[in-house]
Write a protein that holds these residues in place. Structure first.
Motif, PDB file in Angstrom:
ATOM      1  N   LEU A   2      -5.481   1.602  -6.108  1.00  0.00           N
ATOM      2  CA  LEU A   2      -5.950   0.992  -4.870  1.00  0.00           C
ATOM      3  C   LEU A   2      -7.147   0.085  -5.120  1.00  0.00           C
ATOM      4  O   LEU A   2      -7.353  -0.901  -4.408  1.00  0.00           O
ATOM      5  N   GLY A   3      -7.940   0.393  -6.148  1.00  0.00           N
ATOM      6  CA  GLY A   3      -9.039  -0.488  -6.519  1.00  0.00           C
ATOM      7  C   GLY A   3      -8.529  -1.829  -7.003  1.00  0.00           C
ATOM      8  O   GLY A   3      -9.084  -2.884  -6.670  1.00  0.00           O
ATOM      9  N   VAL A   4      -7.456  -1.818  -7.797  1.00  0.00           N
ATOM     10  CA  VAL A   4      -6.831  -3.075  -8.238  1.00  0.00           C
ATOM     11  C   VAL A   4      -6.319  -3.849  -7.032  1.00  0.00           C
ATOM     12  O   VAL A   4      -6.529  -5.064  -6.916  1.00  0.00           O
ATOM     13  N   TRP A   5      -5.634  -3.146  -6.115  1.00  0.00           N
ATOM     14  CA  TRP A   5      -5.110  -3.809  -4.907  1.00  0.00           C
ATOM     15  C   TRP A   5      -6.235  -4.457  -4.110  1.00  0.00           C
ATOM     16  O   TRP A   5      -6.137  -5.615  -3.691  1.00  0.00           O
ATOM     17  N   SER A   6      -7.323  -3.728  -3.916  1.00  0.00           N
ATOM     18  CA  SER A   6      -8.442  -4.238  -3.129  1.00  0.00           C
ATOM     19  C   SER A   6      -9.104  -5.424  -3.820  1.00  0.00           C
ATOM     20  O   SER A   6      -9.459  -6.415  -3.179  1.00  0.00           O
TER      21      SER A   6
ATOM     22  N   LEU B  88       0.827  -1.215   0.000  1.00  0.00           N
ATOM     23  CA  LEU B  88       0.000   0.000   0.000  1.00  0.00           C
ATOM     24  C   LEU B  88       0.860   1.263   0.000  1.00  0.00           C
ATOM     25  O   LEU B  88       0.536   2.246  -0.670  1.00  0.00           O
ATOM     26  N   ALA B  89       1.969   1.234   0.752  1.00  0.00           N
ATOM     27  CA  ALA B  89       2.838   2.404   0.799  1.00  0.00           C
ATOM     28  C   ALA B  89       3.455   2.673  -0.570  1.00  0.00           C
ATOM     29  O   ALA B  89       3.588   3.831  -0.990  1.00  0.00           O
ATOM     30  N   LEU B  90       3.827   1.624  -1.292  1.00  0.00           N
ATOM     31  CA  LEU B  90       4.376   1.798  -2.636  1.00  0.00           C
ATOM     32  C   LEU B  90       3.351   2.420  -3.577  1.00  0.00           C
ATOM     33  O   LEU B  90       3.678   3.300  -4.384  1.00  0.00           O
ATOM     34  N   LEU B  91       2.096   1.980  -3.486  1.00  0.00           N
ATOM     35  CA  LEU B  91       1.056   2.569  -4.329  1.00  0.00           C
ATOM     36  C   LEU B  91       0.804   4.026  -3.958  1.00  0.00           C
ATOM     37  O   LEU B  91       0.628   4.884  -4.830  1.00  0.00           O
ATOM     38  N   THR B  92       0.783   4.312  -2.660  1.00  0.00           N
ATOM     39  CA  THR B  92       0.507   5.673  -2.194  1.00  0.00           C
ATOM     40  C   THR B  92       1.594   6.642  -2.640  1.00  0.00           C
ATOM     41  O   THR B  92       1.308   7.798  -2.982  1.00  0.00           O
TER      42      THR B  92
END
Length: 481
Positions: A138-142, A121-125
């Motif tokens: 984040l939608g893909v991650w979720s 999550l930190a990498l995406l943020t």
């Protein structure tokens, strides 16, 4: 827009998605294989459940520490280290020759996942700027996170039946290898910090001990009940977590900056994810048991029966991502939670002489869409307005809330259902217990909807989180190491 200094965004997203799929898969993939593991390794009946519980215990206990460590020591570094620990422990579990070998390997997997998950999550943020691009990422991650958990039952059934139980552990090796390859290809090296901040050791000990003991006390209740020993553990866990809050309020470099919780987005999202995950995990558990113990479906058939849920969940995630990109996470969260609640109310009308088409398929589709609408925006809400140098902290917090919600909700609702059904194997009485559990799970989603309405801001402009004195980019710019 994305941060050009963060490498190749598409590759970063792919690496993160592959890694998170493996972590989520392992929350459920071993469940169907438990009988085969017991027979092959000679597990005592009371010890077998720890193959599942020890993973939840170490993952939940170390998430806050993992989140802060990736801020202090490097997100890419913690991500790769966590993946390597996870992969090596998966190999050890696949080669286990005794019960304790497998339990130790599962514990190691949890530690590795606790390092890798906040880093994802930190990498995406830090790769995608706040707004539509980050919401989509984040939608893909979720979606991948939810799909991994849902497909774990199917994968566990198929692997156990056709390849052997060891492959529910060994299947992680090619997934981890793919994630590491993508990381080396497109995730940039961590920036060299101008100054090294020390890890809050006392806070880490109190948080890890408190959360770990809380999870341990809750998950053991399904075997040992809610007697004085369980309650004593929970009281000690509460004392440790109280001490953690006191320490964090005084230290200059906290593991969790309490001011972060002044943000309505961060605080609201963490409460919301706790209740929604509690309902989701419990519903998944009861529907699985209903299909096997009431409808008499086999393990592989039960896993396949979750495919409509997975498909509807992905659909809900896609819709939520589009809605959240244009508006705010709140826009999808409220109707999503209410739709999930409606699906679970429908589920609560299951009957002992029912069938998959009449009792499972319809509510499965409704619940899946609702859950998809909820899980995608929650992470976006939990990281809205968070400074980049605290991305790991916020990620560790929301993942801890998710893990605690799942463990506590499942244990509490399983106890209620078992008490209602009594000590029986009669399908009609089991059906009554599962129906009650599903009705309570629906109520948890209603509470999540209320939290979203009352706590979350209506506009992003209200999202700015209070910032700490440390410069936001102090850890993000510099010469790559």
């Amino acid at each position: 827009m994305y941060n050009n200094s963060r490498g190749r965004p598409g590759v970063v997203l792919a690496a993160v998605a592959v890694a998170q799929f493996a972590v989520a898969l392992d929350l459920s993939v071993v469940n169907v294989a438990l009988p085969a593991m017991r027979e092959a390794l000679g597990f005592a009946p009371l010890d077998l459940s720890w193959v599942v519980h020890v993973y939840a215990l170490t993952l939940g206990g170390f998430l806050l520490l993992g989140g802060r460590a990736c801020d202090l020591f490097g997100r890419r570094r913690l991500f790769m280290l966590g993946l390597m620990v996870f992969g090596l422990c998966s190999l050890a579990g696949g080669l286990a020759q005794a019960p304790w070998h497998l339990i130790a390997a599962r514990a190691g997997q949890g530690v590795g996942a606790a390092a890798a998950t906040p880093a994802t999550l930190a990498l995406l943020t830090t790769t995608f700027a706040e707004g539509p691009q980050r919401v989509r990422a984040l939608g893909v991650w979720s979606g991948v996170n939810a799909a991994g958990g849902a497909l774990g039952v199917l994968a566990g059934g198929l692997l156990t039946e056709y390849a052997g139980w060891r492959w529910v552990m060994l299947i992680n090796l090619p997934i981890v290898a793919a994630a590491l390859t993508l990381t080396l290809a497109g995730v940039p090296a961590d920036a060299r910090s101008a100054r090294r901040e020390k890890l809050d050791v006392l806070g880490a000990v109190l948080a890890t001990g408190g959360v770990g003991l809380l999870v341990f006390g809750v998950v053991r209740s399904d075997t040992y009940g809610w007697g004085w020993t369980t309650w004593a553990m929970l009281v000690v866990a509460g004392m440790l977590l109280t001490g953690f809050v006191l320490v964090e309020s005084k230290t200059s470099v906290p593991l969790l900056r309490l001011g972060l919780l002044r943000s309505r987005w961060v605080a609201g999202a963490n409460v919301l994810v706790f209740f929604s995950t509690a309902g989701q995990f419990a519903a998944f558990y009861f529907v699985s048991l209903y299909m096997q113990q009431v409808l008499g479906m086999g393990a592989a058939a039960t896993g396949a029966a979750f495919l409509p849920f997975s498909a509807s969940l992905v659909l809900g995630t896609l819709v939520a991502t589009r809605v959240t990109s244009a508006r705010t996470p709140r826009t999808a969260l409220v109707p999503g939670a209410l739709l999930a609640a409606a699906g679970l109310v429908w589920f609560s009308f299951i009957s002992s002489d029912g069938g998959f088409v009449t009792d499972v398929l319809g509510p499965c589709l409704v619940t899946g869409i609702g859950v998809g609408l909820v899980i995608a925006p929650i992470v976006a809400a939990a990281t809205t307005g968070v400074a980049l140098h605290e991305a790991g902290m916020a990620s560790g917090l929301v993942n801890s809330s998710r893990q605690l919600g799942g463990c506590i909700g499942l244990a509490a609702l399983a106890t209620v259902a078992a008490h209602h059904a009594g000590r029986t194997t009669n399908p009609a009485e089991l059906n009554g217990g599962y129906a009650m559990g599903l009705a309570i799970a629906a109520a948890l989603f209603v509470i999540a909807a209320v939290v979203a309405v009352v706590v979350l801001p209506r506009r992003r402009a209200e999202a700015a989180a209070p910032q700490s004195a440390a410069p936001a980019e102090s850890r993000l710019e510099g010469t790559p190491s």
